[in-house]
Enzyme design. Structure first.
Site, PDB file in Angstrom:
ATOM      1  N   ASP A 113      68.577  20.768  82.658  1.00  0.00           N
ATOM      2  CA  ASP A 113      68.295  21.984  83.745  1.00  0.00           C
ATOM      3  C   ASP A 113      67.053  22.079  83.159  1.00  0.00           C
ATOM      4  O   ASP A 113      67.013  23.411  83.868  1.00  0.00           O
ATOM      5  CB  ASP A 113      69.884  22.777  83.796  1.00  0.00           C
ATOM      6  CG  ASP A 113      70.372  21.842  84.380  1.00  0.00           C
ATOM      7  OD1 ASP A 113      70.672  20.453  84.761  1.00  0.00           O
ATOM      8  OD2 ASP A 113      71.775  22.899  84.605  1.00  0.00           O
TER       9      ASP A 113
ATOM     10  N   GLU B  11      72.114  17.654  90.634  1.00  0.00           N
ATOM     11  CA  GLU B  11      73.597  18.368  91.947  1.00  0.00           C
ATOM     12  C   GLU B  11      72.068  19.547  92.785  1.00  0.00           C
ATOM     13  O   GLU B  11      71.665  19.608  93.715  1.00  0.00           O
ATOM     14  CB  GLU B  11      74.511  19.370  91.200  1.00  0.00           C
ATOM     15  CG  GLU B  11      75.066  20.414  91.798  1.00  0.00           C
ATOM     16  CD  GLU B  11      76.137  21.939  90.535  1.00  0.00           C
ATOM     17  OE1 GLU B  11      76.930  21.699  90.942  1.00  0.00           O
ATOM     18  OE2 GLU B  11      75.106  22.886  90.435  1.00  0.00           O
TER      19      GLU B  11
ATOM     20  N   GLU C  43      66.459  24.089  93.889  1.00  0.00           N
ATOM     21  CA  GLU C  43      65.928  24.266  92.353  1.00  0.00           C
ATOM     22  C   GLU C  43      65.027  23.495  91.650  1.00  0.00           C
ATOM     23  O   GLU C  43      63.533  24.271  91.330  1.00  0.00           O
ATOM     24  CB  GLU C  43      67.200  24.741  91.104  1.00  0.00           C
ATOM     25  CG  GLU C  43      67.635  25.936  91.293  1.00  0.00           C
ATOM     26  CD  GLU C  43      69.287  26.577  90.912  1.00  0.00           C
ATOM     27  OE1 GLU C  43      69.122  27.089  90.054  1.00  0.00           O
ATOM     28  OE2 GLU C  43      69.769  25.249  90.001  1.00  0.00           O
TER      29      GLU C  43
END
Length: 754
Positions: free
Chosen positions: A451, A528, A532
């Site tokens: 991430d 996911e 972002e």
């Protein structure tokens, strides 16, 4: 209904098989640390005491599995093949399944499993579809029994795994869109072991056509060699040569075409892009080297997001994939062309927003006891930075310059804290993995290298807003150097940087980013929150524009345009041509290498499944205006699955709906704003401005683009509003694709109607 707003807790997605329980502990670091200065900021070359870097699933430290030839290169974590280099599981030194499309792969002691899943399974109570890897055959060398598999070479979308058992060595080159597997071996005969006895449909000595599990393959040995079939074992002596290959055939009668390129081995892959005048063009090129003969061409399969946007000729050949039909091109390259997606620091000024109400809502945020809501780790600090960053241009727009300056000062203060080594929050460089990790970390950003593009997107975006008002702060010699160091970690545009890999999180051929740092799942890698990822691209557009860094500005435009198309096709199934017919969902919360899941990492709540690919809502979210019909279906499905309108993340979903149907979203806002508790990265001020502005000027109009990336068009009732922000120090004229021009003063926003 769950109430947690945590985005990626360390729980396990129940819909995905073979995911090990995680017991992570701190790994010891070097005893002495040094701070590395970068302009006015710094980062540490050693992790803070008591923290951990990359580990395996039981918390033991791991280092990259690389050959001697690759040991000094930055490792592309977060890729479709990363499990070759990152050993997540102590008992698997080879790889987990890798989804190249159309082929799937898994490294084993005996070589490379190869499969071609063509029939999807609907699993998890109907919430997930998957084309799971299942080996049709294993390509190797007779007798190969390697103790591990290492990464030996890689390029933009190809990788070369390496096996050695002391007697035999094997290298295979595989990649996205490649119907071939190219093998280099020594110490043994070429060996193919099939999952069941194959049917031979063509035998021409060194060229063998077989069918396994209903799938057609061609095997190619050097000229003069012969393939021998005995049950499920197929071998060929290499006659002093070191090469052989196989191809997945779309049909038996394609053998002659595929044989033409059997020895034109792919040696690398490169993407180049150009963003100019409202268009984004990208060229995808394979380099090849003939092993015999002079043929240098090849065949490659294009994903849907690619063939929808190319005018290059394609063959009639197609393949099945989790991303819909792939179409084959007979060439070493192809070019895509897309309209750019504009990014604005804020929506244009309109008469739809009441300034007094907005000021009061802004004051509620900036005058709070803790405007950062107690955030301490990289992700939640980022969310707080993003929340504030959206408000500075809004305050500026209504003339509240004191409020604007207070917000900018808050952003500067928190960014500077993180950009200085030794504080409560800092960044630390890991020389083994060539990565910069923020501590306190969260959601595996340290132990799994997850991430980084999500977390750092907020820092880059917030820094771009600061740069809009304070260029000196953003100078490389001041704090801009640390901003661009984070960019180098998450989305490095350089292939020659010895400290960070090229585009760590973004898969240029797949068209989107991947979230898992180790790719250690049976279903491949996953992402996911595509939104972002978009947040980083939008931040790059703004940062590059604000600082005069055209390379990062244009990189942001390329990433944004490319991922926008991928999101529309693979998350929202905008054309309703990707998801399997018996998958009873119209959107997915997560895309996996093997398919997609109507789920999140932490909840099955429909509001968050639908909202996680929307937040944060920013001027970079305007790209969703291309998918107005899909947004309508998306909201309807959410309400149907939810048993009624959204409650928990209703502000995010109202803003989402406003991109498609502003009037409907405004009605929901008017009815529910009084009791609204905003999502953690949102504020009433921003939701108010977003929904009421779009209601006044209309939804984004993707049919018209501007000549600079910080421009956009909105249309309502046949009237268009043209908006742009000029970061330059001189007046600028923006030309739109319908011929409209807009003069924008230096370092200002402007709009006009027509």
């Amino acid at each position: 209904m769950p109430t947690s707003r945590s985005r990626r807790p360390a729980s396990v997605l129940v819909l995905v098989t073979a995911m090990a329980a995680v017991g992570l502990g701190p790994a010891a670091g070097p005893a002495a640390a040094a701070n590395v200065p970068v302009g006015s900021g710094s980062y540490s070359d050693t992790r803070p005491a008591g923290t951990s870097g990359p580990t395996n699933n039981v918390g033991a430290p791991v280092t990259p599995k690389l050959t001697e030839a690759a040991k000094d290169r930055p490792v592309p974590t977060n890729d479709w093949w990363t499990s070759v280099a990152y050993q997540r599981y102590g008992d698997n030194p080879y790889s987990t399944p890798m989804y190249g499309h159309p082929l799937t792969y898994q490294a084993t002691a005996g070589g490379l499993e190869v499969g071609y899943p063509t029939t999807p399974a609907i699993v998890g109570d109907g919430r997930q579809y998957e084309y799971a890897h299942k080996a049709d055959l294993t390509l190797g060398l007779a007798g190969l029994n390697s103790p591990d598999t290492k990464a030996d070479d890689w390029s933009d979308w190809t990788v070369t795994p390496y096996w050695s058992d002391g007697t035999r060595t094997l290298r295979t080159t595989i990649g996205h869109g490649m119907p071939y597997v190219y093998a280099k071996g020594s110490g043994g005969d070429a060996g193919i072991t099939t999952a069941s006895a194959p049917t031979v449909f063509s035998d021409d000595g060194n060229v063998l056509g077989i069918t396994v599990a209903g799938h057609h393959y061609a095997l190619f040995a050097p000229t003069g060699s012969d393939w021998s079939v005995s049950g499920s074992t197929i071998t060929a002596g290499l006659g002093g040569k070191d090469y052989f290959s196989l191809a997945l055939l779309p049909s038996e009668d394609a053998l002659a075409t595929y044989a033409k390129y059997a020895f034109s081995f792919v040696t690398g892959s490169t993407t180049t892009w150009n963003a100019e005048g409202g268009d984004v063009k990208a060229t995808y090129t394979l380099t090849t080297e003939p092993q015999e003969g002079t043929e240098k061409g090849t065949l490659q399969a294009l994903y849907r997001h690619q063939w929808l946007n190319t005018t290059d000729p394609l063959t009639p050949y197609t393949y099945v994939s989790p991303r819909g039909t792939m179409k084959v091109r007979e060439s070493t390259s192809f070019t895509t062309s897309q309209q750019a997606s504009g990014v604005l620091p804020a929506l244009p000024k309109s008469n739809g927003v009441d300034a007094a109400t907005l000021k009061a809502q802004l004051d509620d945020v900036v005058n709070a006891g803790d405007p950062f809501s107690g955030a301490t780790d990289t992700y939640w600090t980022g969310k707080a930075l993003g929340r504030l960053a959206q408000l500075a241009p809004i305050a500026d727009q209504i003339g509240e310059t004191a409020t604007r300056d207070k917000i900018v000062d808050l952003l500067k203060g928190r960014l500077e804290e993180w950009f200085t080594a030794g504080g409560a929050g800092e960044f630390s460089y890991d020389n083994d993995w060539k990565t910069l990790t923020g501590y306190p970390a969260s959601y595996g950003s340290d132990t799994e290298l997850n991430d980084h593009h999500f977390h750092y997107s907020y820092y880059v975006y917030a820094a771009a807003i600061v740069a809009q008002y304070d260029q000196a702060w953003a100078a490389e010699s001041a704090w801009g150097g640390m901003v661009e160091t984070l960019v180098r970690d998450a989305a490095n545009p350089s292939r020659t940087d010895s400290d960070f890999p090229f585009l760590r999180g973004f898969d240029v051929y797949a068209g989107h980013s991947w979230a898992s740092g180790h790719q250690g799942f049976a279903a491949g890698n996953n992402q996911e929150s595509s939104s972002e990822s978009i947040n980083l691209s939008a931040g790059l557009v703004l940062w590059g524009s604000a600082t005069g860094n055209d390379e990062l500005r244009d990189l942001g435009s390329y990433l944004l345009a490319t991922e926008s198309e991928a999101i529309g096709q693979y998350w929202f199934d905008a054309d309703q041509e990707v998801f399997p017919a018996d998958f009873a969902r119209g959107t997915v919360g997560m895309v996996w290498g093997s398919g997609g899941a109507y789920s999140t990492w932490w909840t099955a709540n429909p509001e968050e499944i639908h909202g996680i690919n929307v937040l944060p809502v920013t001027g970079g979210s305007l790209h969703l205006g291309r998918e107005k019909e899909a947004i309508g279906r998306n909201i309807a499905e959410m309400e149907q699955q939810n048993g009624g309108p959204a409650v928990e993340w209703r502000d995010i979903l109202w803003e989402f709906e406003a991109i498609s149907d502003p009037a409907k979203a405004k009605a929901k806002w008017d009815a529910g704003q009084a009791a609204l508790s905003p999502e953690a990265g949102e504020s009433k001020a921003h939701v108010n401005h977003w929904i009421n502005t779009l209601d006044a000027v209309g939804a984004p109009d993707p049919a018209v683009t501007g000549s600079i990336p910080t421009s956009a068009v909105f249309t309502k009732g046949g009237v268009s509003t043209y908006a742009a922000h000029n970061f330059a120090s001189t007046e600028q004229s923006v030309t739109f694709s319908d011929g409209t021009t807009l003069t924008v003063p230096a370092r200002s926003s402007a709009s006009t109607t027509g």
